[in-house]
Write a protein that holds these residues in place. Sequence first.
Motif, PDB file in Angstrom:
ATOM      1  N   THR A   6     -24.810  -6.362  41.457  1.00  0.00           N
ATOM      2  CA  THR A   6     -23.640  -7.213  41.647  1.00  0.00           C
ATOM      3  C   THR A   6     -23.977  -8.444  42.474  1.00  0.00           C
ATOM      4  OG1 THR A   6     -22.925  -6.034  43.632  1.00  0.00           O
ATOM      5  CG2 THR A   6     -22.071  -5.243  41.520  1.00  0.00           C
ATOM      6  N   ASN A   7     -25.121  -8.427  43.167  1.00  0.00           N
ATOM      7  CA  ASN A   7     -25.562  -9.576  43.936  1.00  0.00           C
ATOM      8  C   ASN A   7     -26.461 -10.416  43.054  1.00  0.00           C
ATOM      9  OD1 ASN A   7     -26.360 -11.470  45.743  1.00  0.00           O
ATOM     10  ND2 ASN A   7     -27.264 -10.047  47.201  1.00  0.00           N
ATOM     11  N   LYS A   8     -25.877 -11.356  42.370  1.00  0.00           N
ATOM     12  CA  LYS A   8     -26.601 -12.100  41.355  1.00  0.00           C
ATOM     13  C   LYS A   8     -27.759 -12.914  41.910  1.00  0.00           C
ATOM     14  CE  LYS A   8     -22.764 -12.424  38.186  1.00  0.00           C
ATOM     15  NZ  LYS A   8     -21.950 -13.294  37.361  1.00  0.00           N
ATOM     16  N   GLN A  61     -12.431  -8.404  40.196  1.00  0.00           N
ATOM     17  CA  GLN A  61     -13.896  -8.388  40.136  1.00  0.00           C
ATOM     18  C   GLN A  61     -14.477  -9.783  40.346  1.00  0.00           C
ATOM     19  OE1 GLN A  61     -14.762  -6.630  36.321  1.00  0.00           O
ATOM     20  NE2 GLN A  61     -14.746  -4.543  37.134  1.00  0.00           N
ATOM     21  N   GLN A  62     -13.893 -10.772  39.674  1.00  0.00           N
ATOM     22  CA  GLN A  62     -14.422 -12.126  39.768  1.00  0.00           C
ATOM     23  C   GLN A  62     -14.189 -12.712  41.159  1.00  0.00           C
ATOM     24  OE1 GLN A  62     -14.610 -14.302  36.032  1.00  0.00           O
ATOM     25  NE2 GLN A  62     -15.979 -12.564  35.973  1.00  0.00           N
ATOM     26  N   SER A  65     -16.764 -11.159  43.479  1.00  0.00           N
ATOM     27  CA  SER A  65     -18.079 -11.755  43.240  1.00  0.00           C
ATOM     28  C   SER A  65     -18.174 -13.135  43.904  1.00  0.00           C
ATOM     29  CB  SER A  65     -18.334 -11.863  41.739  1.00  0.00           C
ATOM     30  OG  SER A  65     -19.530 -12.550  41.491  1.00  0.00           O
ATOM     31  N   ASN A  69     -20.622 -14.167  47.074  1.00  0.00           N
ATOM     32  CA  ASN A  69     -21.576 -15.267  46.953  1.00  0.00           C
ATOM     33  C   ASN A  69     -21.217 -16.473  47.824  1.00  0.00           C
ATOM     34  OD1 ASN A  69     -23.541 -14.186  45.136  1.00  0.00           O
ATOM     35  ND2 ASN A  69     -21.998 -14.296  43.536  1.00  0.00           N
TER      36      ASN A  69
END
Length: 117
Positions: A6-8, A61-62, A65, A69
């Motif tokens: 999940t950590n892009k 979810q978005q 995220s 970030n």
Amino acid sequence: MPEDRTNKISCNSYTYELEIAFEILSGKWVPQIIWHLAKGEKRFGQLRKLMPKVTQKMLTQQLRSLEKNGIINRKAYPEVPPVVEYSLTEIGKSLIPSFNSLNEWAVTYLKSREDQS
């Protein structure tokens, strides 16, 4: 592949820094969330109304995220029912000129497609 999927941006196998931007900004609803928050902070319910086709789960979810970030801030007030407001961080606000440029590009692109018809 990053350990935490999940950590892009935890993956260091990028060839170009631009790939990081596309990773962070990927997601069907991410650009819309940022675009709406550029106009000022919004509560979760306001975002849902502005984007009626997004599901509650996907919006959550978005938002998580983007928060993870560092693109948005999440401020929860200790009230019943819970009140949560979202706003852009300084680094999130720095995206707005790029979004404005992309919007101008899209308008030009659509016009050029109409001219070809």
